[in-house]
Design a protein around this motif. Structure first.
Motif, short mmCIF file in Angstrom:
data_model
loop_
_atom_site.label_atom_id
_atom_site.label_comp_id
_atom_site.label_asym_id
_atom_site.label_seq_id
_atom_site.Cartn_x
_atom_site.Cartn_y
_atom_site.Cartn_z
N ARG A 1 -24.92 13.38 2.94
CA ARG A 1 -23.76 14.26 2.98
C ARG A 1 -22.45 13.49 2.80
O ARG A 1 -21.58 13.48 3.69
N ASP B 1 -18.68 12.48 1.10
CA ASP B 1 -17.52 13.29 0.74
C ASP B 1 -17.46 13.53 -0.75
O ASP B 1 -17.09 14.62 -1.20
N LEU C 1 -24.33 21.41 -5.15
CA LEU C 1 -23.35 22.37 -4.64
C LEU C 1 -23.98 23.67 -4.16
O LEU C 1 -23.39 24.39 -3.37
N ALA D 1 -25.10 22.10 -0.68
CA ALA D 1 -24.08 21.37 0.08
C ALA D 1 -22.71 21.60 -0.55
O ALA D 1 -22.13 20.71 -1.16
N PRO D 2 -22.18 22.82 -0.41
CA PRO D 2 -20.93 23.17 -1.09
C PRO D 2 -19.71 22.39 -0.61
O PRO D 2 -18.68 22.40 -1.27
N ASP D 3 -19.84 21.70 0.53
CA ASP D 3 -18.72 20.91 1.03
C ASP D 3 -18.61 19.55 0.34
O ASP D 3 -17.57 18.88 0.43
N VAL D 4 -19.67 19.15 -0.37
CA VAL D 4 -19.64 17.88 -1.10
C VAL D 4 -18.90 18.09 -2.43
O VAL D 4 -19.09 19.11 -3.10
N ARG D 5 -18.08 17.13 -2.82
CA ARG D 5 -17.34 17.24 -4.07
C ARG D 5 -17.89 16.27 -5.09
O ARG D 5 -18.22 15.13 -4.75
N THR E 1 -15.58 18.88 -9.44
CA THR E 1 -14.16 18.95 -9.10
C THR E 1 -13.32 18.22 -10.14
O THR E 1 -12.17 18.59 -10.39
N THR F 1 -10.27 13.69 -5.50
CA THR F 1 -11.45 14.55 -5.34
C THR F 1 -11.78 14.74 -3.87
O THR F 1 -12.12 15.85 -3.44
N ARG G 1 -9.78 14.84 -1.50
CA ARG G 1 -8.79 15.78 -0.93
C ARG G 1 -8.97 17.20 -1.45
O ARG G 1 -8.24 18.10 -1.07
N GLY G 2 -9.92 17.37 -2.37
CA GLY G 2 -10.15 18.69 -2.95
C GLY G 2 -9.29 18.98 -4.15
O GLY G 2 -9.24 20.11 -4.63
#
Length: 208
Positions: A47, A49, A70, A73-77, A99, A118, A120-121
């Motif tokens: 998991r 970042d 995704l 694990a949609p929180d992974v970029r 991303t 990435t 930071r989103g």
């Protein structure tokens, strides 16, 4: 610390990327993968970042691996880092959920900045990727449903009478990924079965 997984099938290239990242005080490489399937398994275990993902890899290519990651694990970029920059490849990766999209030829500082952005989103795009998205936005893509290159590959094999496992073997995809691509095809074409998907694609000129 930004926890990163690096996925690239070329050992020397992968080692160089890892060395670059590890030299940064705020980045920790928590795993490496030599193919897309291994990348998916590693990401689900660690998991991280950010996943730094190549496009052309054995067993599972980068856009398919991105979609699988995704989905669970949609929180992974995912940040694509590749040598390929055709519109189809760029758009397929972005549509899979990446991303950002950078080229390996980019300066090291740009790659590091891309990883941080990435995490930071934020979106990190090479100029060629940004231009491809602009071309899509201004309507250079034909009107009507637009299938990604991989979705078209799957649909062509469906039209030839192949089962999902057979399609997976031809395209080096898992059966789950094949089903995911077909689900997207059905949704885009407004159909609910394989036969209608093929006939609808023919009506729209997506298949010969």
């Amino acid at each position: 610390m930004i926890r990163v997984v690096v996925a690239d099938d070329h050992p020397i290239v992968r080692s160089g990327i890892v060395a670059l990242l590890q030299a940064a005080d705020d980045i920790d490489v928590v795993g490496q993968a030599a193919d897309g399937a291994a990348a998916v398994s590693l990401v689900l275990a660690e998991r991280p970042d950010v996943v730094l993902m190549d496009l052309r890899m054995p067993i599972l290519d980068g856009d398919a691996a991105t979609a699988e990651i995704l989905a669970t694990a949609p929180d992974v970029r995912v940040l694509i880092l590749t040598t390929y920059e055709s519109d189809d490849q760029i758009l397929a990766a972005i549509e899979a959920g990446a991303t950002g999209y950078l080229l390996k030829a980019a300066p090291e500082s740009e790659i590091l900045a891309g990883v941080r952005a990435t995490a930071r989103g934020e979106t990190a795009l090479a100029p060629s990727a940004a231009a491809a998205l602009v071309r899509r936005t201004v309507g250079t893509v034909p009107t009507g449903p637009s299938l990604t290159p991989r979705e078209l590959d799957v649909l062509r094999l469906v039209a030839q009478g192949n089962s999902n496992p057979a399609i997976g073997r031809v395209l080096f995809l898992s059966e789950t990924t094949v089903k995911t691509h077909l689900g997207h095809v059905f949704e885009k074409l407004g159909v609910n079965d394989r036969t209608r998907a093929v006939t609808r694609a023919m009506e729209l000129g997506l298949l010969p």
